[in-house]
Design a protein around this motif. Structure first.
Motif, short mmCIF file in Angstrom:
data_model
loop_
_atom_site.label_atom_id
_atom_site.label_comp_id
_atom_site.label_asym_id
_atom_site.label_seq_id
_atom_site.Cartn_x
_atom_site.Cartn_y
_atom_site.Cartn_z
N HIS A 193 7.28 5.10 9.02
CA HIS A 193 6.44 5.37 10.18
C HIS A 193 5.49 4.21 10.44
CE1 HIS A 193 7.13 9.98 9.77
NE2 HIS A 193 7.99 9.43 10.61
N ALA A 194 4.99 3.59 9.39
CA ALA A 194 4.13 2.43 9.56
C ALA A 194 4.90 1.28 10.22
CB ALA A 194 3.57 1.98 8.22
N HIS A 195 6.14 1.09 9.82
CA HIS A 195 6.96 0.03 10.42
C HIS A 195 7.18 0.29 11.91
CE1 HIS A 195 10.36 -2.64 11.22
NE2 HIS A 195 11.02 -1.58 11.66
N ASP A 196 7.51 1.51 12.26
CA ASP A 196 7.75 1.84 13.68
C ASP A 196 6.49 1.59 14.51
OD1 ASP A 196 10.30 2.60 12.99
OD2 ASP A 196 9.85 4.76 12.95
N ALA A 197 5.32 1.98 13.96
CA ALA A 197 4.07 1.77 14.68
C ALA A 197 3.73 0.29 14.77
CB ALA A 197 2.94 2.54 14.00
N TYR A 198 4.03 -0.46 13.72
CA TYR A 198 3.79 -1.91 13.71
C TYR A 198 4.57 -2.60 14.82
CZ TYR A 198 4.64 -6.75 12.21
OH TYR A 198 4.79 -8.12 12.18
N VAL A 199 5.83 -2.23 14.97
CA VAL A 199 6.69 -2.84 16.00
C VAL A 199 6.13 -2.56 17.39
CG1 VAL A 199 8.97 -2.79 17.04
CG2 VAL A 199 8.74 -2.80 14.55
N ILE A 258 0.86 -1.18 0.00
CA ILE A 258 0.00 0.00 0.00
C ILE A 258 0.90 1.24 0.00
CG2 ILE A 258 -1.82 1.24 1.20
CD1 ILE A 258 -2.61 -1.51 0.01
N THR A 259 0.84 1.98 -1.09
CA THR A 259 1.68 3.17 -1.24
C THR A 259 0.86 4.46 -1.36
OG1 THR A 259 1.74 2.85 -3.64
CG2 THR A 259 3.52 1.86 -2.36
N LYS A 260 -0.42 4.34 -1.68
CA LYS A 260 -1.26 5.54 -1.85
C LYS A 260 -1.86 5.97 -0.53
CE LYS A 260 -2.57 4.56 -6.66
NZ LYS A 260 -3.69 4.33 -7.60
N GLU A 261 -2.21 7.27 -0.45
CA GLU A 261 -2.89 7.78 0.73
C GLU A 261 -4.39 7.56 0.53
OE1 GLU A 261 -3.45 12.07 2.81
OE2 GLU A 261 -1.38 11.43 2.52
N LEU A 262 -4.83 6.36 0.88
CA LEU A 262 -6.22 5.97 0.65
C LEU A 262 -7.18 6.84 1.46
CD1 LEU A 262 -5.72 2.10 0.79
CD2 LEU A 262 -6.05 3.49 -1.25
N LYS A 307 2.50 1.47 3.61
CA LYS A 307 2.11 2.52 4.57
C LYS A 307 0.91 2.12 5.43
CE LYS A 307 1.55 5.99 1.67
NZ LYS A 307 1.44 7.38 1.18
N ALA A 308 0.43 0.89 5.31
CA ALA A 308 -0.77 0.48 6.04
C ALA A 308 -0.47 -0.63 7.05
CB ALA A 308 -1.84 0.00 5.07
#
Length: 227
Positions: free
Chosen positions: A128-134, A49-53, A176-177
């Motif tokens: 940022h998605a990776h950091d939040a995922y962790v 996911i690369t778009k700002e849905l 990004k999701a």
């Protein structure tokens, strides 16, 4: 002269064959949205996911009645998620880079004794998605399992988090999701259902990103995983 014509014709045929082989596109695909460079996989990987849905896309991606696991149905309406629910449970602030989110709750056979939840959280960058995922998946390493097959760039199943029993939480990041699935009871801590819901939700996001309707269901993903 005739010998020259034959030689030239043979060379042209050989060049055409080489061109056809080099452009066949049979090379392996890889999911390259991970900030740490996702490794190639044996089968074609879905696009990250690369778009700002838009908010409406997140709502459509959430599984509805008849699209989630057998026995489960929507409890109330699909909702807009606040940023704090995309972070570690001990942190009531929005994660860095959070853009928007959506969530839905499900009840089992019409009863709220057992509940399930799905959250989708969109970020401005994959980092940022990776950091939040962790942070989201917590630190219970001994309870983590890797879903098979994996879902997105990163995915984890946490079996019986905290002091719970017969519960499973699933986490996935694709570009990004971030997606989280929580199944409370009736699963017997079986991770297959959580993985199917994660995968179906991600594939629905990917369909919407490509401008297509969201049609993938959790039973579809269960059937695919069994093959």
């Amino acid at each position: 002269m005739s010998r020259v014509r034959v030689t030239l014709a043979t060379a042209l045929v050989g060049m055409a064959a080489l061109t056809a082989c080099s452009s066949s596109g049979d090379g392996p695909n890889s999911d390259s949205g991970a900030p740490d460079g996702g490794k190639p996989v044996s089968s074609p990987a879905p696009k990250p996911i690369t778009k700002e849905l838009a908010q409406t896309d997140l709502t459509q991606a959430l599984l509805g009645d008849g699209e989630t696991l057998p026995g489960w149905s929507l409890h109330g309406d699909k909702s807009v998620t606040k940023g704090e629910y995309c972070n570690n449970t001990e942190d009531d602030s929005s994660p860095k880079g959070w853009v928007r989110g959506g969530d839905a709750s499900y009840e089992y056979n019409g009863s709220t004794i057992h509940m399930a939840d799905v959250h989708i959280c969109l970020f401005d960058t994959a980092e940022h998605a990776h950091d939040a995922y962790v942070a989201w998946k917590g630190t219970e390493k001994s309870k983590e399992q890797s879903p098979k097959p994996p879902v997105g760039n990163e995915s984890t199943l946490v079996i019986n988090p905290g002091a719970s029993e017969d519960n499973v939480n699933g986490f996935s990041r694709s570009g990004k999701a971030n997606i989280r699935v929580k199944l409370d009871g009736v699963t017997g801590a079986d991770p297959a259902g959580a993985r199917a819901m994660l995968s179906a939700t991600l594939k629905r996001l990917q369909q919407l990103q490509d401008g297509k309707p969201a049609t993938v269901t959790a039973p579809d993903e269960q059937a695919t995983a069994r093959k």
